[in-house]
Design a protein around this motif. Structure first.
Motif, PDB file in Angstrom:
ATOM      1  N   TYR A   1       1.388  -1.129  -0.002  1.00  0.00           N
ATOM      2  CA  TYR A   1      -0.133   0.230   0.005  1.00  0.00           C
ATOM      3  C   TYR A   1       0.701   1.108  -0.241  1.00  0.00           C
ATOM      4  CZ  TYR A   1       1.422   0.398   5.089  1.00  0.00           C
ATOM      5  OH  TYR A   1       1.821   0.856   6.198  1.00  0.00           O
TER       6      TYR A   1
ATOM      7  N   THR B   1       1.782   2.985  -3.158  1.00  0.00           N
ATOM      8  CA  THR B   1       0.112   4.642  -3.787  1.00  0.00           C
ATOM      9  C   THR B   1       0.682   5.732  -2.301  1.00  0.00           C
ATOM     10  OG1 THR B   1      -1.288   2.765  -4.369  1.00  0.00           O
ATOM     11  CG2 THR B   1      -2.113   4.781  -3.435  1.00  0.00           C
TER      12      THR B   1
ATOM     13  N   ARG C   1      -6.542  -3.301  -6.079  1.00  0.00           N
ATOM     14  CA  ARG C   1      -4.808  -3.887  -6.842  1.00  0.00           C
ATOM     15  C   ARG C   1      -4.606  -4.594  -7.156  1.00  0.00           C
ATOM     16  NH1 ARG C   1      -4.954   1.458  -4.586  1.00  0.00           N
ATOM     17  NH2 ARG C   1      -4.068   2.904  -6.162  1.00  0.00           N
TER      18      ARG C   1
END
Length: 353
Positions: free
Chosen positions: A130, A133, A161
């Motif tokens: 994560y 991002t 994703r």
């Protein structure tokens, strides 16, 4: 630019007047500051003899020396604590390492029936990280620095994703894995992962200076400040909401407390020998990552295990030899460096000193 600053040696075993060249640990501390760290404390143990060396400053404006007992954010070294709790639950037959995540946390992961607990521990799940991002560098950090982040919201970023690869087929370091493990501990025990870590590790080992802060933004007690470069200026990022890291990296500790932890691991006081063997055995020599522990063979032939850690402003090292006779813990308060390679160089130089 940061200029070289005086360093302080806090050990009765070495004269403060001794030149850095005569002491490799002292020289490593000096090199680390010269490479861009604003401060460093290094605790070493060799055959029962311990000492702590500090270099640099605890805060740029004041030029106060780094405290040898100061707290710091340990970043991903947190993962070794989470893994230890999971392995303890496995020893109690409450968690199966080769059981799918779906059985414990149904519906959390799109491929939860293919991803096992072991894959989470060893970063072979394929889960998207994560933090690819959410940027924790530069001015992007300022936008989220004080925000609360739940593990569910962060895992949702990853599960939105596709997997990076089929579960179990490759290794790729992903902080998402340890957020899921924190949730797994809570589902299994009925208590937050941090509460279990306190009960099972911190309290029994007398790690009284170690904190699991949750949403608390400050580091309690004496501590060196961490910095990050933004628009070519060093910005103090000591205060932040560490829920952005959660079970993957939120803890605060000291070098002395981390030494208690890695020493207890090496002596088999936390995890049964068979399971510790799995923690310290990577799938391959190229991966150098077992179940929540990194492994490394130093240039002098001493194999060590432990974990490095990084979070804005701070870098951490906590490693021990398998017999517990050689240990190193270090906190680097970051400014304009050093590079990640310097972390491993520090381990090698100190263990082989």
């Amino acid at each position: 630019m940061i200029t070289a600053v005086p360093f302080v040696l806090t050990a009765a075993l070495l004269s403060p007047a001794a030149p850095a060249a005569a002491d490799p640990v002292r020289a490593v501390a000096q090199e680390t500051v010269s490479a861009g760290a604003t401060g460093v404390q290094i605790r070493t143990v060799h055959n029962g003899r311990s000492r702590t060396v500090t270099a640099g400053v605890s805060e740029l404006d004041s030029r106060r020396p780094v405290s040898p007992t100061g707290r710091f954010r340990i970043g991903s070294t947190t993962k070794s604590f989470v893994a230890t709790v999971v392995l303890q639950l496995a020893a109690e037959h409450r968690i199966g390492l080769d059981t799918s995540v779906e059985e414990y946390l149904p519906g959390l992961l799109p491929h939860g029936n293919e991803i096992t607990v072991r894959m989470l521990l060893q970063h072979t799940s394929g889960l998207y990280n994560y933090l690819r991002t959410i940027s924790l560098t530069g001015t992007e950090l300022e936008k989220i620095r004080y925000q609360h982040h739940s593990p569910e919201s962060l895992v949702a970023i990853a599960t939105a994703r596709p997997l990076d690869f089929p579960p179990g087929s490759e290794f790729s370091y992903s902080n998402t894995n340890y957020l899921v493990l924190g949730m797994l501990i809570e589902r299994t025990t009925g208590h937050a992962w941090g509460d279990e870590a306190v009960k099972r590790i911190l309290r029994p080992l007398g790690m009284h200076q170690t904190v699991i802060p949750g949403d608390r933004t400050r580091i309690p007690g004496p501590h060196a400040h961490g910095y990050q470069e933004m628009n070519e200026q060093l910005v103090d990022v000591t205060e932040l909401n560490p829920s952005i890291a959660g079970a993957s990296g939120e803890m605060i500790s000291t070098t002395a407390d981390l030494d208690k932890f890695v020493h207890a691991l090496a002596l088999g006081r936390l995890v049964p020998p068979a399971l510790l063997g799995q923690m310290t055995t990577p799938r391959s020599a190229a991966e150098e990552y077992g179940l929540g522990l990194q492994t490394r063979t130093t240039p002098c032939g001493i194999p060590v295990f432990g974990h490095t850690g990084g979070i804005p402003g701070y870098g951490t090292i906590a490693f021990t030899s398998a017999d517990g006779k050689h240990r190193v813990e270090a906190s680097l308060t970051l400014g304009r460096g050093p590079s990640n390679d310097a972390f491993y160089s520090l381990i090698d130089k100190v263990i082989c000193a």
